[in-house]
Design a protein around this motif. Structure first.
Motif, PDB file in Angstrom:
ATOM      1  N   ILE A 203       0.899  -1.292  -0.041  1.00  0.00           N
ATOM      2  CA  ILE A 203      -0.035   0.162  -0.028  1.00  0.00           C
ATOM      3  C   ILE A 203       0.934   1.274  -0.415  1.00  0.00           C
ATOM      4  O   ILE A 203       0.542   2.208  -0.731  1.00  0.00           O
ATOM      5  CB  ILE A 203      -0.845  -0.071   1.436  1.00  0.00           C
ATOM      6  CG1 ILE A 203      -2.081  -1.044   0.800  1.00  0.00           C
ATOM      7  CG2 ILE A 203      -1.676   1.333   1.599  1.00  0.00           C
ATOM      8  CD1 ILE A 203      -3.098  -1.345   1.879  1.00  0.00           C
ATOM      9  N   ARG A 206       1.904   2.782  -3.354  1.00  0.00           N
ATOM     10  CA  ARG A 206       1.012   3.250  -4.577  1.00  0.00           C
ATOM     11  C   ARG A 206       0.919   4.909  -4.549  1.00  0.00           C
ATOM     12  O   ARG A 206       1.174   5.599  -3.508  1.00  0.00           O
ATOM     13  CB  ARG A 206      -0.282   2.878  -4.094  1.00  0.00           C
ATOM     14  CG  ARG A 206      -0.336   1.288  -4.161  1.00  0.00           C
ATOM     15  CD  ARG A 206      -1.833   0.870  -4.042  1.00  0.00           C
ATOM     16  NE  ARG A 206      -2.050  -0.364  -3.609  1.00  0.00           N
ATOM     17  CZ  ARG A 206      -3.084  -0.933  -3.677  1.00  0.00           C
ATOM     18  NH1 ARG A 206      -4.353  -0.490  -3.937  1.00  0.00           N
ATOM     19  NH2 ARG A 206      -3.351  -2.250  -3.310  1.00  0.00           N
ATOM     20  N   LEU A 212      -5.263   6.303   0.926  1.00  0.00           N
ATOM     21  CA  LEU A 212      -5.228   4.769   1.498  1.00  0.00           C
ATOM     22  C   LEU A 212      -5.196   4.908   3.151  1.00  0.00           C
ATOM     23  O   LEU A 212      -6.055   4.247   3.828  1.00  0.00           O
ATOM     24  CB  LEU A 212      -4.884   3.688   0.697  1.00  0.00           C
ATOM     25  CG  LEU A 212      -4.940   3.668  -0.858  1.00  0.00           C
ATOM     26  CD1 LEU A 212      -3.970   2.508  -1.426  1.00  0.00           C
ATOM     27  CD2 LEU A 212      -6.360   2.937  -0.692  1.00  0.00           C
TER      28      LEU A 212
ATOM     29  N   ARG B 183     -13.085   1.330  -4.117  1.00  0.00           N
ATOM     30  CA  ARG B 183     -11.403   0.700  -4.248  1.00  0.00           C
ATOM     31  C   ARG B 183     -10.758   1.070  -2.993  1.00  0.00           C
ATOM     32  O   ARG B 183      -9.956   0.237  -2.663  1.00  0.00           O
ATOM     33  CB  ARG B 183     -11.016   1.564  -5.574  1.00  0.00           C
ATOM     34  CG  ARG B 183     -11.410   1.263  -6.686  1.00  0.00           C
ATOM     35  CD  ARG B 183     -10.524   1.822  -7.775  1.00  0.00           C
ATOM     36  NE  ARG B 183     -10.591   3.185  -7.950  1.00  0.00           N
ATOM     37  CZ  ARG B 183     -11.294   3.887  -8.479  1.00  0.00           C
ATOM     38  NH1 ARG B 183     -12.195   3.372  -9.537  1.00  0.00           N
ATOM     39  NH2 ARG B 183     -11.253   5.054  -8.573  1.00  0.00           N
ATOM     40  N   ALA B 186     -11.656  -1.428  -0.452  1.00  0.00           N
ATOM     41  CA  ALA B 186     -11.042  -2.750  -0.612  1.00  0.00           C
ATOM     42  C   ALA B 186      -9.648  -3.031  -0.016  1.00  0.00           C
ATOM     43  O   ALA B 186      -9.275  -4.012   0.235  1.00  0.00           O
ATOM     44  CB  ALA B 186     -11.254  -3.029  -2.372  1.00  0.00           C
ATOM     45  N   ALA B 187      -8.994  -1.910  -0.545  1.00  0.00           N
ATOM     46  CA  ALA B 187      -7.403  -2.073  -0.036  1.00  0.00           C
ATOM     47  C   ALA B 187      -7.542  -1.972   1.356  1.00  0.00           C
ATOM     48  O   ALA B 187      -6.531  -2.699   1.915  1.00  0.00           O
ATOM     49  CB  ALA B 187      -6.910  -0.860  -0.705  1.00  0.00           C
ATOM     50  N   LEU B 191      -9.672  -6.302   2.200  1.00  0.00           N
ATOM     51  CA  LEU B 191      -8.618  -7.181   1.888  1.00  0.00           C
ATOM     52  C   LEU B 191      -8.112  -7.665   3.323  1.00  0.00           C
ATOM     53  O   LEU B 191      -8.068  -8.801   3.410  1.00  0.00           O
ATOM     54  CB  LEU B 191      -7.892  -6.731   0.876  1.00  0.00           C
ATOM     55  CG  LEU B 191      -6.612  -7.633   0.820  1.00  0.00           C
ATOM     56  CD1 LEU B 191      -6.757  -8.822   0.036  1.00  0.00           C
ATOM     57  CD2 LEU B 191      -5.342  -6.953   0.026  1.00  0.00           C
ATOM     58  N   GLU B 248      -7.562  -6.104  -5.743  1.00  0.00           N
ATOM     59  CA  GLU B 248      -6.576  -6.144  -4.435  1.00  0.00           C
ATOM     60  C   GLU B 248      -6.012  -7.515  -4.027  1.00  0.00           C
ATOM     61  O   GLU B 248      -4.882  -7.323  -3.991  1.00  0.00           O
ATOM     62  CB  GLU B 248      -7.481  -5.681  -3.118  1.00  0.00           C
ATOM     63  CG  GLU B 248      -7.957  -4.164  -3.157  1.00  0.00           C
ATOM     64  CD  GLU B 248      -6.860  -3.324  -3.510  1.00  0.00           C
ATOM     65  OE1 GLU B 248      -5.727  -3.414  -3.020  1.00  0.00           O
ATOM     66  OE2 GLU B 248      -6.825  -2.245  -4.065  1.00  0.00           O
ATOM     67  N   THR B 251      -3.377  -7.938  -6.596  1.00  0.00           N
ATOM     68  CA  THR B 251      -2.214  -7.200  -6.328  1.00  0.00           C
ATOM     69  C   THR B 251      -1.338  -7.805  -4.969  1.00  0.00           C
ATOM     70  O   THR B 251      -0.100  -7.940  -5.152  1.00  0.00           O
ATOM     71  CB  THR B 251      -2.700  -5.594  -5.905  1.00  0.00           C
ATOM     72  OG1 THR B 251      -3.367  -5.257  -7.150  1.00  0.00           O
ATOM     73  CG2 THR B 251      -1.474  -4.792  -5.753  1.00  0.00           C
ATOM     74  N   TYR B 252      -2.136  -8.288  -4.163  1.00  0.00           N
ATOM     75  CA  TYR B 252      -1.218  -8.756  -3.005  1.00  0.00           C
ATOM     76  C   TYR B 252      -0.657 -10.137  -3.268  1.00  0.00           C
ATOM     77  O   TYR B 252       0.318 -10.450  -2.691  1.00  0.00           O
ATOM     78  CB  TYR B 252      -2.330  -8.989  -1.882  1.00  0.00           C
ATOM     79  CG  TYR B 252      -1.718  -9.357  -0.534  1.00  0.00           C
ATOM     80  CD1 TYR B 252      -1.116  -8.278   0.179  1.00  0.00           C
ATOM     81  CD2 TYR B 252      -2.220 -10.533   0.122  1.00  0.00           C
ATOM     82  CE1 TYR B 252      -0.604  -8.904   1.475  1.00  0.00           C
ATOM     83  CE2 TYR B 252      -1.368 -10.930   1.365  1.00  0.00           C
ATOM     84  CZ  TYR B 252      -1.021 -10.009   2.117  1.00  0.00           C
ATOM     85  OH  TYR B 252      -0.086 -10.249   3.250  1.00  0.00           O
TER      86      TYR B 252
END
Lengths: 292, 292
Positions: A203, A206, A212, B183, B186-187, B191, B248, B251-252
């Motif tokens: 994170i 980004r 975030l 979005r 979610a991050a 997640l 997400e 990406t993780y």
């Protein structure tokens, strides 16, 4: 129990410092001598009363010592053992607080091979994201577990005396083989640390990291608490225990792949079952149903 | 500000109950009426003073209501909107506390399409693993954030009044588009919940689960705290926001694959860099450097 005479703590941070303070609080040690990489930490530890004095060489530190605790990150074990070996008398016991055991034991066999009778490996289960002498406290180990992984070459009296020292910190003692130890902690400690570091790192990299983090709340804070852990210590643990950790990581990635499939199919029933089973297991754990 | 007259809370658990208690604590509501799936919860909420009375049908609940808060898991939004629509007068404002916004807004467009002027979607960022009316408290939202995702059809006065209600809970207000909202969460929220559920579930399913949980300590407890969250609520969130969540998760998993490569190469330097960057970013966040 008979009090300890001189105890040497190599690495006077949270783990070593708390061991010293626990023995001191119970009047179970005559003198604590510190040794370590940085004079500033040793001076701070002396100022705080964590140690009584410090030495800058192993000959001085080990002179008349009854017990040595090696409480540095596991990556430093090998070098420390090499440095101390020539000065280690036959009556001085050695234990360690390394978070991994197979690699520490390999280091013992290579560097303290004439001292196998007197070196009893251990691992206190008492991590915290804080480190350094200021984080040390007498009750860190109270009610915690200490895993002892004795060597077959250990003298029974050496094991008994090292057990006394760890028990005096207020911890409960548990015997394991080093292999079993490393597998168990890869699953319940090393992997979660890796996962937390991974999430924060990902994170933070980004373009909208600021946004975030701005909306991250209590759940994120607790989930990532262990990502504030000592990076060097966790580098050492990860590398030292990488075989068990890779196996755990693969198992976890397989679990995520399965969850990914459930999600992409919109399979709410299976997700509900998974989440419920996880919550139930965690609640049972918190209720003490899995206490060893 | 002008106090609210009658406020209807659909779902009198942690989120809805705390909203009611916050308005009550400041004397900003004349009467709170509860409605929901289970009579036991409604009775308990009345007993605790979270609501003043409850209704078992929407016609009764909405009669003379100034504001309705929809505070159920997002999977129930569609059904609740269908049930309330025929009884919703033009002067009653509606807001929600749904953890996802795109799906809630879709449900609004399908089921409350004659009421778009008066329905102002929101999301208070105040999760907790506790649920139910007993977990509700007047200060849950104090110092937290509430995201408002107004519809372009909203009357400005409706938005202003709904903002007043949320601000009265002690939260700070932040506007976002529903896509951006989904979005971001979610991050930093969805997640991490999925990852925590996954870890506990995976460990609980092993033959030696008892031993593993027996040696799990404080790091594991905090990392998995969110796996004690409400399974149904998280099923709904996961399904509703699955597109953003899948992105997400991918990406993780990519980040984990990279870490896997570093581990299997024993690349301690890169791991140290990654862990240090993660710790620094988290410390900066805790120090408030990313406050929105």
């Amino acid at each position: 129990m008979k009090p300890f005479g001189r105890v040497v703590i190599c690495g006077v941070g949270l783990i070593g410092g708390s061991f010293a303070l626990a023995l001191k609080a119970r009047g179970l040690v005559r003198e604590v001598v510190g040794i370590g990489r940085t004079t500033a930490s040793l001076e701070r530890a002396r100022e705080l009363g964590v140690i009584d004095r410090f030495a800058t060489d192993w000959a001085t530190a080990l002179d008349g010592a009854e017990l040595v605790l090696l409480a540095m990150p596991v990556g430093q074990m090998l070098g420390v053992m090499q440095a101390m070996a020539p000065h280690l008398g036959p009556d001085t016991l050695v234990t360690d607080a390394g978070s991994t055991k197979r690699d520490v034991i390999e280091a013992i066999y290579s560097n303290l091979k004439s001292h196998l009778e007197q070196v009893v490996p251990a691992h206190p289960i008492a991590g915290a994201e804080k480190s350094g002498p200021d984080a040390a406290r007498a009750d860190l180990y109270a009610g915690r577990k200490v895993v002892i992984t004795p060597l077959s070459e250990n003298r029974p009296e050496a094991v008994a005396r090292v057990r006394e020292a760890w028990a005096a910190t207020g911890a409960s003692l548990h015997d394991m083989s080093p292999q079993e130890h490393d597998r168990v902690f890869a699953a319940v400690s090393h992997l979660p640390h890796l996962l937390a570091f991974a999430l924060v790192h990902e994170i933070a990299g980004r373009a909208n990291a600021e946004q975030l983090f701005g909306f991250a709340a209590g759940g994120f804070r607790d989930f990532t608490r262990i990502a504030s852990s000592h990076p060097e210590m966790w580098r050492d643990i990860s590398v030292a225990n990488r075989h068990a950790l890779l196996a755990e990581l693969d198992t976890y990635i397989t679990e995520l792949a399965w969850i990914r499939a459930l999600l992409s199919q919109g399979d709410g029933d299976s997700l509900l079952k998974l989440f419920s089973e996880a919550r139930d297991a965690r609640e049972a754990w918190l209720a003490g149903r899995f206490d060893a």
